[in-house]
Design an enzyme around this catalytic site. Sequence first.
Site, PDB file in Angstrom:
ATOM      1  N   SER A   1     -13.087 -24.217 -42.837  1.00  0.00           N
ATOM      2  CA  SER A   1     -12.911 -22.841 -43.270  1.00  0.00           C
ATOM      3  C   SER A   1     -14.102 -22.422 -44.139  1.00  0.00           C
ATOM      4  O   SER A   1     -15.225 -22.383 -43.646  1.00  0.00           O
ATOM      5  CB  SER A   1     -11.578 -22.681 -44.005  1.00  0.00           C
ATOM      6  OG  SER A   1     -11.079 -21.381 -43.817  1.00  0.00           O
TER       7      SER A   1
ATOM      8  N   LYS B   1      -3.835 -20.459 -38.581  1.00  0.00           N
ATOM      9  CA  LYS B   1      -4.092 -20.477 -40.022  1.00  0.00           C
ATOM     10  C   LYS B   1      -2.824 -20.915 -40.746  1.00  0.00           C
ATOM     11  O   LYS B   1      -2.091 -20.126 -41.326  1.00  0.00           O
ATOM     12  CB  LYS B   1      -4.549 -19.105 -40.497  1.00  0.00           C
ATOM     13  CG  LYS B   1      -5.378 -19.203 -41.781  1.00  0.00           C
ATOM     14  CD  LYS B   1      -6.670 -19.943 -41.540  1.00  0.00           C
ATOM     15  CE  LYS B   1      -7.361 -20.320 -42.823  1.00  0.00           C
ATOM     16  NZ  LYS B   1      -8.502 -21.203 -42.609  1.00  0.00           N
TER      17      LYS B   1
END
Length: 581
Positions: A380, A189
Site C-alpha cells: 500500500s 482493501k
Amino acid sequence: MKFLRNLLASILGFFIALFLLFVFFFAIAAIVGAEEKIVVKSNSVLELDLSTPIKDYAPKEDNPIAEALELTDEKLALNKIINAIENAKTDDKIKGISIKTPFINAGIAQTQAIRNKIEEFKESGKFVYAYNDIYTQKNYYLSSVADSLFLNPVGAIDFRGLSTEILYFKDFEDKYGIKMEVIRHGKYKSAVEPFLENEMSEANREQTTSFLKSIWSEITDDISKSRNISIEKLNLIADNSNGRNVTVAKENNLIDASIYEDEYEEKLAMGSDKKLNTISIEDYINSGKGRISSTAKDKIAVIYAQGDIIYGEGNEDYIGQGIINKAIRKARKDDNVKAVVLRVNSPGGNALASELIWRELELTKKEKPLVVSMGNFAASGGYYIACNADKIIAEPTTITGSIGVFGAIPNFSQFTDNIGINAEQVSTNNSASYSVFEPMNKKFYDVTKEGVEQIYTTFVNRVSAGRNMTFEQVNEIAQGRVWTGKEAIENGLVDQLGGLNDAIKVAAELAELENYRVRNYPNYKTDLKEALKFSPFAKASKEEILKETMGDENYQLYNNIHKMKNLKGIQARIPFVFQVK
C-alpha cells in the site's frame, strides 16, 4: 534578607547538584567508552541468538549518557547480521556457526534473508549446527539450513503450516453502537472489512489463501532442499504434526539426533583439544564485523524506510516525510553518492506522507539511479513510495501490492442515543462537517468519497508511470489486493527476487561502479527523555506493561484497534490485523 539568602542558596545548590549529575553521567559514559574492545578469539564459533527484536536498520545510538546507563531498547540490525555472516566466511578465527535461539524475533522475509546468507556461508566449508529444546516453525525454517540439526530428547518441533486469524466486529458495533464509519476503494482493501462484515469476504479469503500458499511454498522448498525431504512429505508431516516429539521427528528426518545441550557443546568442539570459544552475533558485530570495510570514494546510499507511514517528522519506528525526505535530499546532494537504494519495510499508512516521499524520490531519480529493496512488507503506502524506482527487488516472501485506499472514522452516535446523550452543533456555514456523536451525513460522505477516489486514481497513475503499465493494467491487479514478492514478479509489480545486497549490486551496475562503499541513512537522535522510557529504574514502557498484563496476542489485538482509532487522513495500508502463524 534571610529569605533572599535562603533563595540564593537554594538556587546555587540546585545548579551545583545539576552540574554534579552531569559530571556523574559523563564519567559513566567515559568509563563505558574506555571498556576493553571486544576481541574475536581463535577457535571461535559464532552463535546466532535471534530472539532480540530485529529491525532492517538499527543505527548506533548517538547519546553516550543513554548508552552508558543502558536506557535504550535492545535490537539487532538485519544489515549488520548479514554483514557479520559475510565477514565470518573468511575470518580464520571463526570455525563455524551455531544456531541456538529460543525463537526468532523477525519477519518471514528477514528470516529468509538470514537463512540465505547462512547457505552462502556454508560454501566456505565451515560447519553450521543447530540446537534447541523446542523449535517454533519459523525457528525450524531457519535452523533447517544447518549441516546437522539437533533436538532435546524431550523436545518438539512445531511444524503445521501457516494460518492467520482475523476478528470481525460488525455484531459488536450493532450491539453497542460504537462503530467505524468506512469509505474505501478496492474490493480487496480488507483493512476495514472487520468493521463492515461479520465474516470474511470471498475476495479477502482468495487473497489471504493465495499469499499464505506462496509463503508456505518458499518455506517448504527451502526445507526440502536442506533436509532432503520431498515437499509432498513435508505437507504430510505438517498435516499430522509429525514433529510433536523426537521419535516421529527423527523418523521423518526433521532432525539428525536427539541430544542434551552439554552433548551438543561437545559436538561443536569436534573432539578438539583446544578450548572452544563462542561469540554471540551481537559481540561479533560490536567487534567491528557488522560492516563491510571499504576505502572507496564513491558511495551507494541505502535509505531505510521502516514502520507505519505517518504525516510528520517520523523516527526510527515510524516513517515520516520529515526525516526520510531530509535523508533523500542529503544523499542526492552528495556528489560522492552515485546511486540510491531505498530499503522499504512498511505496511503503509498516511497517503499524503506517501505522496510527499514519492515526490522527493522522483526528483532523486532524475539525477541518480534509484533501486528499491523490499523487506517483510512494502505494501500500500509502502508500495506507493517504491513504485517509481528504476528497479524493484523483493524477497520471495515480501508482502507487497495492496494498491488501494480508505478512510475510517469512529462513530458513537448509536451508543450515545442508547444512554440518553444528545449532541447539538452550531456552525456558521453548511460545510461537510462531521461529529462522532451524529450519524455521518451524505454531504460529508460524498466529499470524503471524492477524496478517496482521487487518491486511488493518483496512486494507480503513480504505479502506471513507474512500472510502464497502463492504468487499466494496474487497476486489474490493484483494488487493494495483497501479493507476495514471488507473485508480484508475475504481475509486473516487482522486477526481480533478492535481498538488500542484490539491490545494492543492481544499483552499482546502473551507476557503472566497480568499487564503492555503502552509506546508511537516516541519522537518528535519541534524547535522554526518550531513552528514559527504557530505564530499569522506571517501570518499563507502556508497551511492555500492556504486553506483560495482556499477553502478546491480546496486546496485538488492542494495538491494532488502537492504531485504527488514531489514523489521521486517508490511508494507504494493508489489513491492520495481519499475523501469520
